[in-house]
Design a protein around this motif. Structure first.
Motif, PDB file in Angstrom:
ATOM      1  N   ALA A 114       0.819  -1.213   0.000  1.00  0.00           N
ATOM      2  CA  ALA A 114       0.000   0.000   0.000  1.00  0.00           C
ATOM      3  C   ALA A 114       0.851   1.261   0.000  1.00  0.00           C
ATOM      4  N   LEU A 115       0.297   2.318  -0.573  1.00  0.00           N
ATOM      5  CA  LEU A 115       0.914   3.644  -0.561  1.00  0.00           C
ATOM      6  C   LEU A 115      -0.128   4.658  -0.104  1.00  0.00           C
ATOM      7  N   ASP A 116       0.308   5.609   0.689  1.00  0.00           N
ATOM      8  CA  ASP A 116      -0.515   6.728   1.134  1.00  0.00           C
ATOM      9  C   ASP A 116       0.073   7.945   0.432  1.00  0.00           C
ATOM     10  N   VAL A 117      -0.654   8.555  -0.480  1.00  0.00           N
ATOM     11  CA  VAL A 117      -0.101   9.598  -1.347  1.00  0.00           C
ATOM     12  C   VAL A 117      -0.716  10.967  -1.084  1.00  0.00           C
ATOM     13  N   SER A 118      -0.083  11.992  -1.636  1.00  0.00           N
ATOM     14  CA  SER A 118      -0.635  13.346  -1.565  1.00  0.00           C
ATOM     15  C   SER A 118      -1.916  13.410  -2.391  1.00  0.00           C
ATOM     16  N   LYS A 119      -2.726  14.417  -2.133  1.00  0.00           N
ATOM     17  CA  LYS A 119      -3.983  14.593  -2.869  1.00  0.00           C
ATOM     18  C   LYS A 119      -3.726  14.780  -4.361  1.00  0.00           C
ATOM     19  N   ALA A 120      -2.672  15.512  -4.731  1.00  0.00           N
ATOM     20  CA  ALA A 120      -2.353  15.732  -6.146  1.00  0.00           C
ATOM     21  C   ALA A 120      -2.069  14.407  -6.851  1.00  0.00           C
ATOM     22  N   ALA A 121      -1.309  13.537  -6.206  1.00  0.00           N
ATOM     23  CA  ALA A 121      -1.001  12.231  -6.784  1.00  0.00           C
ATOM     24  C   ALA A 121      -2.264  11.375  -6.861  1.00  0.00           C
ATOM     25  N   TYR A 122      -3.041  11.392  -5.796  1.00  0.00           N
ATOM     26  CA  TYR A 122      -4.289  10.621  -5.733  1.00  0.00           C
ATOM     27  C   TYR A 122      -5.200  10.970  -6.910  1.00  0.00           C
ATOM     28  N   ASP A 123      -5.344  12.266  -7.178  1.00  0.00           N
ATOM     29  CA  ASP A 123      -6.228  12.719  -8.247  1.00  0.00           C
ATOM     30  C   ASP A 123      -5.736  12.308  -9.635  1.00  0.00           C
ATOM     31  N   LYS A 124      -4.437  12.091  -9.819  1.00  0.00           N
ATOM     32  CA  LYS A 124      -3.903  11.638 -11.103  1.00  0.00           C
ATOM     33  C   LYS A 124      -4.068  10.123 -11.268  1.00  0.00           C
ATOM     34  N   ILE A 125      -4.092   9.403 -10.155  1.00  0.00           N
ATOM     35  CA  ILE A 125      -4.116   7.940 -10.181  1.00  0.00           C
ATOM     36  C   ILE A 125      -5.535   7.379 -10.240  1.00  0.00           C
ATOM     37  N   THR A 126      -6.476   8.031  -9.573  1.00  0.00           N
ATOM     38  CA  THR A 126      -7.836   7.496  -9.514  1.00  0.00           C
ATOM     39  C   THR A 126      -8.896   8.584  -9.577  1.00  0.00           C
ATOM     40  N   SER A 127     -10.047   8.195 -10.083  1.00  0.00           N
ATOM     41  CA  SER A 127     -11.220   9.077 -10.065  1.00  0.00           C
ATOM     42  C   SER A 127     -12.286   8.460  -9.171  1.00  0.00           C
ATOM     43  N   ASP A 128     -11.958   7.346  -8.551  1.00  0.00           N
ATOM     44  CA  ASP A 128     -12.889   6.611  -7.711  1.00  0.00           C
ATOM     45  C   ASP A 128     -13.029   7.283  -6.343  1.00  0.00           C
ATOM     46  N   ASN A 129     -14.188   7.185  -5.760  1.00  0.00           N
ATOM     47  CA  ASN A 129     -14.424   7.744  -4.429  1.00  0.00           C
ATOM     48  C   ASN A 129     -14.543   6.666  -3.354  1.00  0.00           C
ATOM     49  N   ALA A 130     -14.138   5.446  -3.678  1.00  0.00           N
ATOM     50  CA  ALA A 130     -14.194   4.360  -2.697  1.00  0.00           C
ATOM     51  C   ALA A 130     -13.162   4.599  -1.601  1.00  0.00           C
ATOM     52  N   ASP A 131     -13.365   3.959  -0.458  1.00  0.00           N
ATOM     53  CA  ASP A 131     -12.420   4.092   0.653  1.00  0.00           C
ATOM     54  C   ASP A 131     -11.073   3.461   0.340  1.00  0.00           C
ATOM     55  N   VAL A 132     -11.080   2.356  -0.396  1.00  0.00           N
ATOM     56  CA  VAL A 132      -9.844   1.664  -0.752  1.00  0.00           C
ATOM     57  C   VAL A 132      -9.769   1.538  -2.265  1.00  0.00           C
ATOM     58  N   ILE A 133      -8.692   2.036  -2.829  1.00  0.00           N
ATOM     59  CA  ILE A 133      -8.461   1.988  -4.266  1.00  0.00           C
ATOM     60  C   ILE A 133      -7.353   0.983  -4.526  1.00  0.00           C
ATOM     61  N   LYS A 134      -7.576   0.053  -5.431  1.00  0.00           N
ATOM     62  CA  LYS A 134      -6.546  -0.930  -5.773  1.00  0.00           C
ATOM     63  C   LYS A 134      -5.578  -0.321  -6.781  1.00  0.00           C
TER      64      LYS A 134
END
Length: 140
Positions: free
Chosen positions: A112-132
């Motif tokens: 698992a990785l815990d990322v910054s919001k900027a990185a998160y927004d580039k990696i996923t558009s999902d709003n689930a609690d856990v993103i694979k």
């Protein structure tokens, strides 16, 4: 901040658990911890607000492309890991981003990785609690 963003922020602070699965895209059984060994990791993606973390390498914000590595891969969180300052290429449902390891996630499962919001927004558009996600070590 919306209630959904608050929920995500709260979950990432808790270190939402990942799948912790490990895969190897290479037929090599090298035990090297080199960032170029081609090993691919499967895990969960969460986001957090980066600060001066376990790597002790400066102050970061939500707009920086940075991440906290799970404790099992990071190692002893009372010292600076060999992975501090290395980069990971992370792929999710929306796209791929390269993040720099600046911290450890004490409660994240292996992979698992815990990322910054900027990185998160580039990696996923999902709003689930856990993103694979899948990720590999890469050059910065």
């Amino acid at each position: 901040m919306s209630s959904e963003e608050t929920k995500k922020e709260t979950n990432s602070k808790k270190g939402t658990k990942g799948t912790g699965e490990k895969s190897n895209s290479s037929s090599s059984s090298s035990s090297s911890s080199s960032s170029s060994n081609g090993e691919e990791f499967d895990g969960a993606l969460t986001y957090y607000t980066p600060e001066n973390g376990a790597c002790e390498n400066g102050n970061y914000s939500e707009s920086d492309m940075v991440a906290a590595l799970n404790k099992e891969q990071y190692g002893d969180t009372s010292s600076v890991s060999e992975y501090c300052g290395k980069c990971a290429k992370v792929t999710g449902d929306k796209g791929t981003a390269v993040v720099k390891i600046i911290d450890a996630c004490e409660t994240c499962d292996y992979g698992a990785l815990d990322v910054s919001k900027a990185a998160y927004d580039k990696i996923t558009s999902d709003n689930a609690d856990v993103i694979k996600i899948t990720w590999t070590w890469t050059d910065c």
